[in-house]
Design a protein around this motif. Structure first.
Motif, PDB file in Angstrom:
ATOM      1  N   ARG A  33      -5.090   0.922   2.008  1.00 51.88           N
ATOM      2  CA  ARG A  33      -5.187  -0.476   1.586  1.00 51.88           C
ATOM      3  C   ARG A  33      -5.824  -0.460   0.213  1.00 51.88           C
ATOM      4  NH1 ARG A  33      -8.535  -5.058   1.615  1.00 51.88           N
ATOM      5  NH2 ARG A  33      -7.422  -6.932   2.257  1.00 51.88           N
ATOM      6  N   LYS A  34      -5.029  -0.763  -0.818  1.00 57.15           N
ATOM      7  CA  LYS A  34      -5.447  -0.563  -2.210  1.00 57.15           C
ATOM      8  C   LYS A  34      -5.831   0.909  -2.352  1.00 57.15           C
ATOM      9  CE  LYS A  34      -6.655  -5.315  -3.160  1.00 57.15           C
ATOM     10  NZ  LYS A  34      -7.608  -6.236  -3.733  1.00 57.15           N
ATOM     11  N   PHE A  52      -0.699  -4.596  10.303  1.00 62.73           N
ATOM     12  CA  PHE A  52      -1.214  -5.375   9.181  1.00 62.73           C
ATOM     13  C   PHE A  52      -0.149  -6.356   8.721  1.00 62.73           C
ATOM     14  CE2 PHE A  52       0.152  -1.137   8.063  1.00 62.73           C
ATOM     15  CZ  PHE A  52       1.137  -1.349   7.120  1.00 62.73           C
ATOM     16  N   TRP A  69      -1.668  -3.699   1.001  1.00 64.41           N
ATOM     17  CA  TRP A  69      -1.152  -2.523   1.713  1.00 64.41           C
ATOM     18  C   TRP A  69       0.033  -1.891   0.991  1.00 64.41           C
ATOM     19  CZ3 TRP A  69      -4.334  -1.441   5.622  1.00 64.41           C
ATOM     20  CH2 TRP A  69      -5.054  -2.481   6.188  1.00 64.41           C
TER      21      TRP A  69
END
Length: 147
Positions: A33-34, A52, A69
């Protein structure tokens, strides 16, 4: 749009020195995530599920996905499953697998975008050499469905 990645066939479950090294090295895999790898699961787990939400929108007749994401530029978007050793200092990444949205059949991506369905990717996490899967993961190594 909801996404779920179901991982099976973890490399640490197999016999041999490679699997032993993964277990001793406290290797985990998680979704990126990032820049952060979250929902980490040990390399010897029986299975894992990552769920997600991503944004999705129409651009010039094509679907584009985004959010924290999603990585890559338009037309080449992907998700990362990242492998690393969990240490006192944090997560030391050493390998990543790319799950490309261009490999998702258009009708499945559109169904997840338009409906209340979840886009599901099922992927074995061990490569042909018995190590953690990495690089671009092509079908049939990943199977996409809508549920």
């Amino acid at each position: 749009m909801r996404i779920r990645i179901d991982g099976t066939d973890f490399p640490g479950q197999r016999p041999g020195a490679g699997a032993d090294a993964l277990r001793r090295g406290n290797v985990h895999v998680g979704v990126q995530r990032k820049a952060e790898v979250v929902d980490q699961v040990p390399a010897d787990a029986a299975s894992a599920t990552w769920s997600f939400e991503v944004s999705s929108r129409e651009i010039d007749g094509a679907l584009d996905v985004g959010g924290p994401w999603v990585h890559g530029r338009p037309g080449a978007r992907f998700l990362y499953l990242s492998w690393g050793a969990v240490t006192q200092d944090g997560f030391a990444m050493f390998r990543r697998a790319k799950l490309m949205f261009t490999d998702v059949p258009t009708e499945l991506l559109r169904a997840a975008h338009e409906g209340n369905a979840t886009l599901v990717g099922r992927v074995g996490l061990t490569d042909a050499a018995g190590g953690p899967i990495c690089a671009r993961v092509h079908p049939p190594a990943i199977a996409w469905a809508v549920e």
